[in-house]
Structures are given as C-alpha cells and as structure tokens.
Design a protein around this motif. Structure first.
Motif, PDB file in Angstrom:
ATOM      1  N   LEU A  31     -11.086  21.324   0.021  1.00  0.00           N
ATOM      2  CA  LEU A  31     -10.597  21.537  -1.348  1.00  0.00           C
ATOM      3  C   LEU A  31      -9.428  20.612  -1.665  1.00  0.00           C
ATOM      4  O   LEU A  31      -9.277  20.155  -2.796  1.00  0.00           O
ATOM      5  CB  LEU A  31     -10.148  22.991  -1.539  1.00  0.00           C
ATOM      6  CG  LEU A  31     -11.244  24.027  -1.701  1.00  0.00           C
ATOM      7  CD1 LEU A  31     -10.646  25.427  -1.769  1.00  0.00           C
ATOM      8  CD2 LEU A  31     -12.076  23.748  -2.951  1.00  0.00           C
ATOM      9  N   GLU A  81      -6.697  28.766  -1.417  1.00  0.00           N
ATOM     10  CA  GLU A  81      -7.633  28.897  -0.291  1.00  0.00           C
ATOM     11  C   GLU A  81      -7.360  27.891   0.828  1.00  0.00           C
ATOM     12  O   GLU A  81      -7.922  28.015   1.910  1.00  0.00           O
ATOM     13  CB  GLU A  81      -9.081  28.738  -0.779  1.00  0.00           C
ATOM     14  CG  GLU A  81      -9.555  29.839  -1.701  1.00  0.00           C
ATOM     15  CD  GLU A  81      -9.189  29.624  -3.168  1.00  0.00           C
ATOM     16  OE1 GLU A  81      -9.595  30.440  -4.006  1.00  0.00           O
ATOM     17  OE2 GLU A  81      -8.469  28.641  -3.476  1.00  0.00           O
ATOM     18  N   ARG A 108      -3.414  26.083  -7.655  1.00  0.00           N
ATOM     19  CA  ARG A 108      -4.816  25.943  -8.064  1.00  0.00           C
ATOM     20  C   ARG A 108      -5.678  26.787  -7.150  1.00  0.00           C
ATOM     21  O   ARG A 108      -5.423  26.892  -5.959  1.00  0.00           O
ATOM     22  CB  ARG A 108      -5.240  24.473  -7.997  1.00  0.00           C
ATOM     23  CG  ARG A 108      -4.305  23.619  -8.832  1.00  0.00           C
ATOM     24  CD  ARG A 108      -4.803  22.372  -9.413  1.00  0.00           C
ATOM     25  NE  ARG A 108      -6.111  22.359  -9.965  1.00  0.00           N
ATOM     26  CZ  ARG A 108      -6.898  21.293  -9.914  1.00  0.00           C
ATOM     27  NH1 ARG A 108      -6.488  20.194  -9.322  1.00  0.00           N
ATOM     28  NH2 ARG A 108      -8.084  21.311 -10.462  1.00  0.00           N
ATOM     29  N   MET A 109      -6.685  27.365  -7.731  1.00  0.00           N
ATOM     30  CA  MET A 109      -7.669  28.160  -6.992  1.00  0.00           C
ATOM     31  C   MET A 109      -8.895  27.286  -6.738  1.00  0.00           C
ATOM     32  O   MET A 109      -9.083  26.257  -7.390  1.00  0.00           O
ATOM     33  CB  MET A 109      -8.087  29.391  -7.807  1.00  0.00           C
ATOM     34  CG  MET A 109      -6.945  30.286  -8.229  1.00  0.00           C
ATOM     35  SD  MET A 109      -6.356  31.303  -6.891  1.00  0.00           S
ATOM     36  CE  MET A 109      -7.734  32.393  -6.650  1.00  0.00           C
ATOM     37  N   GLU A 110      -9.744  27.719  -5.838  1.00  0.00           N
ATOM     38  CA  GLU A 110     -10.983  26.995  -5.573  1.00  0.00           C
ATOM     39  C   GLU A 110     -11.782  26.796  -6.854  1.00  0.00           C
ATOM     40  O   GLU A 110     -12.337  25.725  -7.098  1.00  0.00           O
ATOM     41  CB  GLU A 110     -11.822  27.744  -4.537  1.00  0.00           C
ATOM     42  CG  GLU A 110     -13.129  27.042  -4.219  1.00  0.00           C
ATOM     43  CD  GLU A 110     -13.926  27.749  -3.136  1.00  0.00           C
ATOM     44  OE1 GLU A 110     -14.919  27.158  -2.677  1.00  0.00           O
ATOM     45  OE2 GLU A 110     -13.569  28.870  -2.755  1.00  0.00           O
ATOM     46  N   SER A 111     -11.821  27.829  -7.710  1.00  0.00           N
ATOM     47  CA  SER A 111     -12.583  27.724  -8.966  1.00  0.00           C
ATOM     48  C   SER A 111     -12.019  26.627  -9.870  1.00  0.00           C
ATOM     49  O   SER A 111     -12.777  25.971 -10.592  1.00  0.00           O
ATOM     50  CB  SER A 111     -12.589  29.067  -9.702  1.00  0.00           C
ATOM     51  OG  SER A 111     -11.264  29.490  -9.969  1.00  0.00           O
ATOM     52  N   ASP A 112     -10.705  26.386  -9.838  1.00  0.00           N
ATOM     53  CA  ASP A 112     -10.097  25.309 -10.629  1.00  0.00           C
ATOM     54  C   ASP A 112     -10.525  23.939 -10.090  1.00  0.00           C
ATOM     55  O   ASP A 112     -10.902  23.051 -10.854  1.00  0.00           O
ATOM     56  CB  ASP A 112      -8.566  25.375 -10.580  1.00  0.00           C
ATOM     57  CG  ASP A 112      -8.016  26.683 -11.105  1.00  0.00           C
ATOM     58  OD1 ASP A 112      -8.569  27.212 -12.081  1.00  0.00           O
ATOM     59  OD2 ASP A 112      -7.027  27.173 -10.524  1.00  0.00           O
ATOM     60  N   MET A 114     -13.100  23.179  -8.195  1.00  0.00           N
ATOM     61  CA  MET A 114     -14.550  22.945  -8.221  1.00  0.00           C
ATOM     62  C   MET A 114     -15.145  22.996  -9.629  1.00  0.00           C
ATOM     63  O   MET A 114     -16.361  22.870  -9.785  1.00  0.00           O
ATOM     64  CB  MET A 114     -15.254  23.973  -7.327  1.00  0.00           C
ATOM     65  CG  MET A 114     -14.797  23.927  -5.870  1.00  0.00           C
ATOM     66  SD  MET A 114     -14.948  22.301  -5.101  1.00  0.00           S
ATOM     67  CE  MET A 114     -16.721  22.182  -4.981  1.00  0.00           C
ATOM     68  N   ARG A 115     -14.311  23.143 -10.646  1.00  0.00           N
ATOM     69  CA  ARG A 115     -14.807  23.242 -12.019  1.00  0.00           C
ATOM     70  C   ARG A 115     -15.580  21.981 -12.399  1.00  0.00           C
ATOM     71  O   ARG A 115     -15.174  20.866 -12.127  1.00  0.00           O
ATOM     72  CB  ARG A 115     -13.637  23.457 -12.983  1.00  0.00           C
ATOM     73  CG  ARG A 115     -14.092  23.688 -14.427  1.00  0.00           C
ATOM     74  CD  ARG A 115     -12.974  24.209 -15.293  1.00  0.00           C
ATOM     75  NE  ARG A 115     -12.644  25.561 -14.866  1.00  0.00           N
ATOM     76  CZ  ARG A 115     -11.406  26.005 -14.697  1.00  0.00           C
ATOM     77  NH1 ARG A 115     -10.371  25.237 -14.917  1.00  0.00           N
ATOM     78  NH2 ARG A 115     -11.185  27.245 -14.303  1.00  0.00           N
ATOM     79  N   GLU A 116     -16.711  22.198 -13.037  1.00  0.00           N
ATOM     80  CA  GLU A 116     -17.567  21.094 -13.486  1.00  0.00           C
ATOM     81  C   GLU A 116     -17.367  20.844 -14.970  1.00  0.00           C
ATOM     82  O   GLU A 116     -17.009  21.757 -15.698  1.00  0.00           O
ATOM     83  CB  GLU A 116     -19.035  21.426 -13.196  1.00  0.00           C
ATOM     84  CG  GLU A 116     -19.379  21.513 -11.714  1.00  0.00           C
ATOM     85  CD  GLU A 116     -19.219  20.196 -10.954  1.00  0.00           C
ATOM     86  OE1 GLU A 116     -18.960  19.157 -11.586  1.00  0.00           O
ATOM     87  OE2 GLU A 116     -19.336  20.223  -9.732  1.00  0.00           O
ATOM     88  N   CYS A 119     -15.263  17.979 -11.171  1.00  0.00           N
ATOM     89  CA  CYS A 119     -15.369  17.790  -9.721  1.00  0.00           C
ATOM     90  C   CYS A 119     -16.414  16.731  -9.374  1.00  0.00           C
ATOM     91  O   CYS A 119     -16.136  15.781  -8.638  1.00  0.00           O
ATOM     92  CB  CYS A 119     -15.703  19.121  -9.052  1.00  0.00           C
ATOM     93  SG  CYS A 119     -15.772  19.017  -7.256  1.00  0.00           S
TER      94      CYS A 119
END
Length: 198
Positions: A31, A81, A108-112, A114-116, A119
């Motif tokens: 990440l 994470e 930042r979170m993983e969802s931030d 990995m946002r498409e 990413c």
C-alpha cells in the motif's frame, strides 16, 4: 517501553525512487508503494523524503516516516493498514516527535489508496518512469502544451510526429514532473486532461 533503535530496522521489501524524492525511500508494504506512486504524480506534491530517525531525541528514535511536502503543508504519510507494529505509547511518542518537527499526519486507509481510477492510472503511468524521451519528441510535447494549454491526451498524441512511442514519452514526462495528467476523473485514455506542469 523502548523505541526501536536504528540498528534494529526491519528488512526492506523495496525502494521507491522518483524525481520528487531526495533519494530512495524504503517501501515496507504494498500500500505504501501505491501511495508513493500517487504522490509522485500528484501536482500538489512538491517533494517526498524519508525520515529514518530524529537524531536530536534521546535516545535516537527510529521514526521510519515518509514526509510529503504539498503546496499547503508538510505531512508524514500514515497508512493505517501499513503502520509498523508499535505499542500505543510508542505510537504517541513518535506522533508527538513528528508534530514537533512541524509535520502533520496525512492519514489514508487502504480504500483511499486503492480508489479507482487513480490507483490503476498511477500504476500505468509510473511504469514508464525513467524512460528516455527523444529531445525532438520532448520539444513537441512541451511546445504543444505551452502554446495551446491543457488539452485531452488524444489530441496531444495526434499532434506528435515521431518514430518512437509518443504515449510512453508523455507518461515518462509526467513521471519527470514536467507535465500533469488528470488521473482522478476518468480511466487513462484519449480524454485524459494533459497540461504543462506549473
């Protein structure tokens, strides 16, 4: 409650290098690599540095922080994470030490990360980092963006005359911080807005 000393660093899983880095930055989590790719291509990011320790603090603390300087402030990158295993007390001490250096947390979170489409776009562009760009092609790309301002990537590519791949050249210049690509709005394609770096 001991803070890890410099000699006790965990093994590195890789290094990240970009024109915005003051040197190579250790990457200990996938990440973190994606976050650094995105920061390297973000026009608001001015520099990326690695802060291994704070020498003036007794004892020398192993901080292991990535500092991102943006237009508005200096931050340390905190991906939830990817946080190193530390006790709550250690985490609080290190957070305070970073705040004392004038660094604010950029959480930042993983969802931030990995946002498409950001990413995938950043990965696709950064695959061309460090590729040489023919001087003539470089002049064509920078000249078109200087004369006509921001334009869709497809329009820019139609203007270029070269025996080399103009797409790879544009991506390489974006990695060199010479041009900006809108990697957030839509998947990378002909309508991607391309502009000269200010």
């Amino acid at each position: 409650m001991a803070i890890r000393k410099n000699s006790e660093r965990p093994p590195q899983v890789g290094q990240f290098v970009s024109v915005k880095c003051g040197g190579s930055v250790p990457v200990r989590h996938p990440l973190m690599r994606d976050a650094l790719l995105q920061a390297a291509l973000d026009p608001t990011v001015r520099s990326i540095e690695y802060l291994p320790a704070i020498p003036a603090a007794p004892p020398t603390w192993d901080i292991d922080a990535i500092v991102i300087e943006r237009d508005d402030c200096r931050y340390y990158l905190d991906i939830v994470e990817a946080r190193p295993r530390r006790s709550t007390a250690q985490r609080l001490m290190i957070t305070q030490a970073l705040l004392d250096l004038g660094l604010r947390p950029l959480v930042r979170m993983e969802s931030d990360v990995m946002r498409e489409p950001r990413c995938t776009n950043a990965r696709a562009v950064f695959a061309h980092a460090g590729r040489p760009v023919d001087v003539g092609l470089r002049l064509q790309i920078l000249g078109a963006l200087t004369e006509d301002g921001a334009m869709p990537l497809g329009e820019l590519l139609l203007r270029l005359r070269s025996h080399r791949d103009p797409v790879a050249a544009v991506m390489s210049l974006a990695c060199s911080d010479l041009i900006e690509l809108d990697l957030i709005s839509t998947p990378l394609g002909p309508r991607t807005v391309t502009r000269l770096r200010e």
